[in-house]
Design an enzyme around this catalytic site. Structure first.
Site, PDB file in Angstrom:
ATOM      1  N   GLY A  14       5.523   3.972 -11.930  1.00  0.00           N
ATOM      2  CA  GLY A  14       5.821   5.286 -12.659  1.00  0.00           C
ATOM      3  C   GLY A  14       4.673   5.731 -13.619  1.00  0.00           C
ATOM      4  O   GLY A  14       4.507   6.646 -14.266  1.00  0.00           O
ATOM      5  N   SER A  15       3.448   4.839 -13.543  1.00  0.00           N
ATOM      6  CA  SER A  15       2.531   5.004 -14.779  1.00  0.00           C
ATOM      7  C   SER A  15       1.537   6.036 -14.381  1.00  0.00           C
ATOM      8  O   SER A  15       0.810   6.679 -15.282  1.00  0.00           O
ATOM      9  CB  SER A  15       1.629   3.667 -15.027  1.00  0.00           C
ATOM     10  N   ASP A  64       5.557  -6.572 -11.273  1.00  0.00           N
ATOM     11  CA  ASP A  64       4.832  -6.595  -9.971  1.00  0.00           C
ATOM     12  C   ASP A  64       5.843  -6.359  -8.948  1.00  0.00           C
ATOM     13  O   ASP A  64       6.619  -7.204  -8.766  1.00  0.00           O
ATOM     14  CB  ASP A  64       3.998  -7.564  -9.620  1.00  0.00           C
ATOM     15  N   ASN A  91       8.838   3.509  -5.189  1.00  0.00           N
ATOM     16  CA  ASN A  91       7.645   4.610  -5.327  1.00  0.00           C
ATOM     17  C   ASN A  91       6.105   3.627  -5.353  1.00  0.00           C
ATOM     18  O   ASN A  91       5.218   4.294  -4.554  1.00  0.00           O
ATOM     19  CB  ASN A  91       7.528   5.627  -6.475  1.00  0.00           C
ATOM     20  N   SER A 143       5.555   7.858   4.086  1.00  0.00           N
ATOM     21  CA  SER A 143       4.192   8.472   4.100  1.00  0.00           C
ATOM     22  C   SER A 143       4.309   9.275   5.868  1.00  0.00           C
ATOM     23  O   SER A 143       4.587   8.596   6.428  1.00  0.00           O
ATOM     24  CB  SER A 143       3.086   7.787   4.091  1.00  0.00           C
ATOM     25  N   TYR A 156      -1.297   0.095   6.186  1.00  0.00           N
ATOM     26  CA  TYR A 156      -0.459   1.024   5.454  1.00  0.00           C
ATOM     27  C   TYR A 156       0.380   1.924   6.328  1.00  0.00           C
ATOM     28  O   TYR A 156       1.660   1.903   5.754  1.00  0.00           O
ATOM     29  CB  TYR A 156      -1.652   2.075   4.860  1.00  0.00           C
ATOM     30  N   ALA A 157       0.091   2.245   7.539  1.00  0.00           N
ATOM     31  CA  ALA A 157       1.124   2.884   8.270  1.00  0.00           C
ATOM     32  C   ALA A 157       2.268   1.866   8.700  1.00  0.00           C
ATOM     33  O   ALA A 157       3.497   2.237   8.688  1.00  0.00           O
ATOM     34  CB  ALA A 157       0.464   3.295   9.516  1.00  0.00           C
ATOM     35  N   ALA A 158       2.081   0.659   8.943  1.00  0.00           N
ATOM     36  CA  ALA A 158       3.089  -0.373   9.237  1.00  0.00           C
ATOM     37  C   ALA A 158       3.892  -0.501   8.106  1.00  0.00           C
ATOM     38  O   ALA A 158       5.219  -0.497   8.239  1.00  0.00           O
ATOM     39  CB  ALA A 158       2.512  -1.692   9.664  1.00  0.00           C
ATOM     40  N   LYS A 160       4.584   1.633   5.941  1.00  0.00           N
ATOM     41  CA  LYS A 160       5.258   2.785   5.751  1.00  0.00           C
ATOM     42  C   LYS A 160       6.442   3.074   6.899  1.00  0.00           C
ATOM     43  O   LYS A 160       7.498   3.665   6.747  1.00  0.00           O
ATOM     44  CB  LYS A 160       4.575   4.191   5.665  1.00  0.00           C
TER      45      LYS A 160
END
Ligand code: NDP
Length: 248
Positions: A14-15, A64, A91, A143, A156-158, A160
């Site tokens: 959230g930063s 983390d 998120n 995504s 990344y796709a895997a 998501k």
């Protein structure tokens, strides 16, 4: 009308970027917000101060999301501080883009652990308290790349795509306990993550977006308000694209 009055929300990452916009929108809508960051302590403190100044409630936690132990300790602390968790928003996420031939095991593991394992880590910890509380809403940040795939983003796709299968399963597993679980699939949103892309890649994306502009973090946050609120009480197990019709 405040859509999230007195609901307690835990938001990871959230930063900055989309997460920071969610924290702000949630506080505006009356939620009590617990949010995490990995290293941006200064930004996190500034967000807490700004919300407090406006009379809202927010607290930042350094945690983390990819660590099971840290997720366990975080949820215990948030429950101690706020008494319950009504909404979890997973998120936090990163990219480590490169073509498959060049992708290292470390790049694979880092993205899968931060983006996907984190969703397992946090969801596992909140389910019992949500059951005790007779309900909850879990929102996972996917995504459109998890739906369409993208050259140079196999890790990344895997991660998501994994979030989508995970979320549908959770929706089926705990629906009878009045716990909902949905995915938001943003397209191309203006944040530090997309700032890092080169101009050629950005221009190529833009040319394919029917709404002819990048999205704003606040526009994703608004959908989080909807999915966290009672306005979406009969929506679960769904993936909602927020992409200006890019994935259409
Ligand atoms: P940013 O890079 O702007 O912000 C990422 C946030 O996640 C920061 O608050 C960061 O904390 C936090 N974070 C990163 N790793 C961890 C970790 N291990 N534990 C806890 N927090 C962590 O990203 P965006 O706002 O752009 O992205 C947010 C989410 O939206 C991600 O899941 C991303 O995949 C997804 N998304 C974004 C799109 C876009 O176009 N921007 C498109 C589609 C999906 P810190 O500040 O301390 O580093």
């Amino acid at each position: 009308m405040s859509l999230l009055q007195d609901k307690v929300a835990l938001i990871t990452g959230g930063s900055r970027g989309i997460g920071a916009a969610i924290v702000e929108r949630y506080a505006e809508q009356g939620a009590k917000v617990a949010f995490t960051y990995r290293s941006s302590a200064e930004q996190a403190d500034a967000i807490v101060a700004a919300i407090s100044e406006k009379g809202g409630t927010a607290k930042a936690y350094q945690s983390d999301a990819s660590s099971f132990e840290q997720a366990e300790a975080l949820v215990a602390q948030v429950l101690e501080d706020f008494g319950q968790i009504d909404i979890l928003i997973n998120n936090a996420g990163i990219t480590q883009d490169t073509l498959m031939l060049r992708m290292s095991e470390e790049q694979w593991d880092k993205v899968i652990n931060t983006n996907l394992k984190s969703v397992f880590n946090l969801t596992k910890q909140v389910l019992r308290p949500m059951m005790k509380n007779r309900g909850g809403s879990i929102i996972n940040m996917g995504s459109i790349v998890g739906i369409t795939g993208n050259a140079g983003q196999a890790n990344y796709a895997a991660s998501k795509a994994g979030i989508i299968g995970f979320s549908k399963s959770i929706a089926k597993e705990v629906g009878s306990r009045n716990i909902r679980c949905n995915v938001i699939a943003p397209g191309f949103i203006e944040t530090d993550m997309t700032d890092a892309l080169d101009e050629k890649t950005k221009a190529a994306y833009l040319a394919n977006i029917p709404l002819r502009r990048l999205g704003k973090a606040e526009e994703v946050a608004d959908v989080c308000v909807f999915l966290g609120s009672d306005m979406s009480n009969y929506i679960s197990g769904q993936t909602l694209s927020v992409c200006g019709a890019l994935n259409t």
